[in-house]
Design a protein around this motif. Sequence first.
Motif, PDB file in Angstrom:
ATOM      1  N   THR A 191      10.657  23.785  28.454  1.00  0.00           N
ATOM      2  CA  THR A 191      11.667  22.823  27.973  1.00  0.00           C
ATOM      3  C   THR A 191      11.324  21.374  27.657  1.00  0.00           C
ATOM      4  O   THR A 191      10.466  20.874  28.236  1.00  0.00           O
ATOM      5  CB  THR A 191      13.007  22.850  28.661  1.00  0.00           C
ATOM      6  OG1 THR A 191      13.078  24.019  29.268  1.00  0.00           O
ATOM      7  CG2 THR A 191      14.165  22.516  27.965  1.00  0.00           C
ATOM      8  N   ALA A 192      11.675  21.320  26.201  1.00  0.00           N
ATOM      9  CA  ALA A 192      11.845  19.844  26.028  1.00  0.00           C
ATOM     10  C   ALA A 192      13.074  19.157  25.927  1.00  0.00           C
ATOM     11  O   ALA A 192      14.027  19.712  25.405  1.00  0.00           O
ATOM     12  CB  ALA A 192      11.080  19.487  24.552  1.00  0.00           C
ATOM     13  N   PHE A 193      13.430  17.800  26.570  1.00  0.00           N
ATOM     14  CA  PHE A 193      14.629  17.396  26.641  1.00  0.00           C
ATOM     15  C   PHE A 193      14.643  15.997  25.786  1.00  0.00           C
ATOM     16  O   PHE A 193      14.100  14.999  25.841  1.00  0.00           O
ATOM     17  CB  PHE A 193      15.071  16.632  28.359  1.00  0.00           C
ATOM     18  CG  PHE A 193      15.109  18.046  29.161  1.00  0.00           C
ATOM     19  CD1 PHE A 193      16.082  18.957  29.028  1.00  0.00           C
ATOM     20  CD2 PHE A 193      13.981  18.131  30.172  1.00  0.00           C
ATOM     21  CE1 PHE A 193      16.054  19.851  29.866  1.00  0.00           C
ATOM     22  CE2 PHE A 193      14.235  19.340  31.044  1.00  0.00           C
ATOM     23  CZ  PHE A 193      15.258  20.266  30.822  1.00  0.00           C
ATOM     24  N   LEU A 194      15.841  16.343  24.621  1.00  0.00           N
ATOM     25  CA  LEU A 194      16.102  15.326  23.842  1.00  0.00           C
ATOM     26  C   LEU A 194      17.107  14.287  24.449  1.00  0.00           C
ATOM     27  O   LEU A 194      18.223  14.940  24.620  1.00  0.00           O
ATOM     28  CB  LEU A 194      16.198  15.708  22.607  1.00  0.00           C
ATOM     29  CG  LEU A 194      16.338  14.809  21.313  1.00  0.00           C
ATOM     30  CD1 LEU A 194      15.133  13.892  20.867  1.00  0.00           C
ATOM     31  CD2 LEU A 194      16.771  15.889  19.934  1.00  0.00           C
ATOM     32  N   MET A 195      16.916  13.121  24.686  1.00  0.00           N
ATOM     33  CA  MET A 195      17.966  12.308  25.435  1.00  0.00           C
ATOM     34  C   MET A 195      18.405  11.289  24.271  1.00  0.00           C
ATOM     35  O   MET A 195      17.504  10.673  23.630  1.00  0.00           O
ATOM     36  CB  MET A 195      17.525  11.535  26.665  1.00  0.00           C
ATOM     37  CG  MET A 195      16.383  12.267  27.482  1.00  0.00           C
ATOM     38  SD  MET A 195      17.337  13.778  28.383  1.00  0.00           S
ATOM     39  CE  MET A 195      18.621  12.714  29.233  1.00  0.00           C
ATOM     40  N   LYS A 196      19.540  11.143  23.978  1.00  0.00           N
ATOM     41  CA  LYS A 196      20.434  10.227  22.998  1.00  0.00           C
ATOM     42  C   LYS A 196      21.102   9.218  23.822  1.00  0.00           C
ATOM     43  O   LYS A 196      22.034   9.327  24.764  1.00  0.00           O
ATOM     44  CB  LYS A 196      21.158  11.026  22.093  1.00  0.00           C
ATOM     45  CG  LYS A 196      21.517  10.242  20.945  1.00  0.00           C
ATOM     46  CD  LYS A 196      22.218  11.120  19.674  1.00  0.00           C
ATOM     47  CE  LYS A 196      23.456  11.913  20.155  1.00  0.00           C
ATOM     48  NZ  LYS A 196      23.775  12.738  18.903  1.00  0.00           N
ATOM     49  N   ASN A 197      21.070   7.863  23.326  1.00  0.00           N
ATOM     50  CA  ASN A 197      21.809   6.836  23.911  1.00  0.00           C
ATOM     51  C   ASN A 197      22.818   6.617  23.015  1.00  0.00           C
ATOM     52  O   ASN A 197      22.987   7.219  21.930  1.00  0.00           O
ATOM     53  CB  ASN A 197      20.974   5.484  24.096  1.00  0.00           C
ATOM     54  CG  ASN A 197      20.411   5.128  22.621  1.00  0.00           C
ATOM     55  OD1 ASN A 197      20.780   5.160  21.813  1.00  0.00           O
ATOM     56  ND2 ASN A 197      19.501   3.997  22.664  1.00  0.00           N
TER      57      ASN A 197
END
Length: 328
Positions: A191-197
């Motif tokens: 899995t790739a985790f895309l984190m957004k602020n």
Amino acid sequence: MWKKSLALVISAALSSSVWASSFEAITLGSKGGIQDGNLTSFMLKSEADSNYVLLDAGSVVNGLIVAEEKGTFNGIEVPEDSPYTKVGYMLREKIKGYFISHAHLDHVAGMIISSPDDSNKPIYGLESTNKALMDNYFNWSAWPNFGNDGKGYKLNKYQYVNLMPEQWTPVSDTKMEVMALPLRHSGGRSTAFLMKNPAGEVFVYFGDTGPDLVEKASAMNNVWENLAPYVKQDKLKGIIIEVSFTNSTPDKSLFGHLTPNWLMKELSKLEELSGEGSLEGLNVVVSHIKYSLKKGEDPKEVIKAQLEEINDKGINFIYPTQGEKMSF
Ligand SMILES: [Zn+2]
Ligand SMILES: [Zn+2]
């Protein structure tokens, strides 16, 4: 008139990331094997709040100890009424969840081994990853079932959160959101985790992954398609991605991993989708380099040299060190 232009300059400065970083990562483990105590794990937080999550959990308590010894947590105070050491406080109070890319031991060993003294928190992953954790580890055979699902009596310390691919999900106790993007890892899933602020900026963490051409898949391409709009708006703040082997490794021996050549080929696809020159200055953290037992050349130095030699895009490659902080 000058007042107006000054205001423009100030607002441009405030909205750019020159003055403040958007994400902070602390390396708890940097290696892809075989050094127990230094296996893949990164603390991540957005600048909008003070709570962290862990991106994989190969080494946890040992990574926290190393970070504390290096003074990385000096700015964090343990409240006087807390019974915990700095390491205990970080693990129990400041890390608010685990993001597990896949259930290979080098990505979960630290979480499993620290679980008896850990605090309650969610484990975020694709359904297949969470299932592998409950079937293989938290099953009363390999280890007690600290989960809220799986075999036998459930100790309910960890709450499995199944992430739906390509959907934004809020991350509890932080101001971040996450999107899971499936990867292929030697035929299996990762899995790739895309984190957004809250400012809409993103940071992406890749679990182990092979290149699309070798895996005969389009998983990496799908990640690049999801990232390209952020690159175009200058909102992709950084990438953590693996390079497990040097270029001398033949494709048939990659077992779902990348080399410097393959990483650059994959990043070229992101550039194609985002515009020529768009990757200049992009922070790319190179993780999962294996610890070597052999005399002679250090694989990290070889990988570094091989990447720099083909880096015609101005990418800022970063080589993480256990216990150290990186700002994006
Ligand atoms: Zn691995
Ligand atoms: Zn793996």
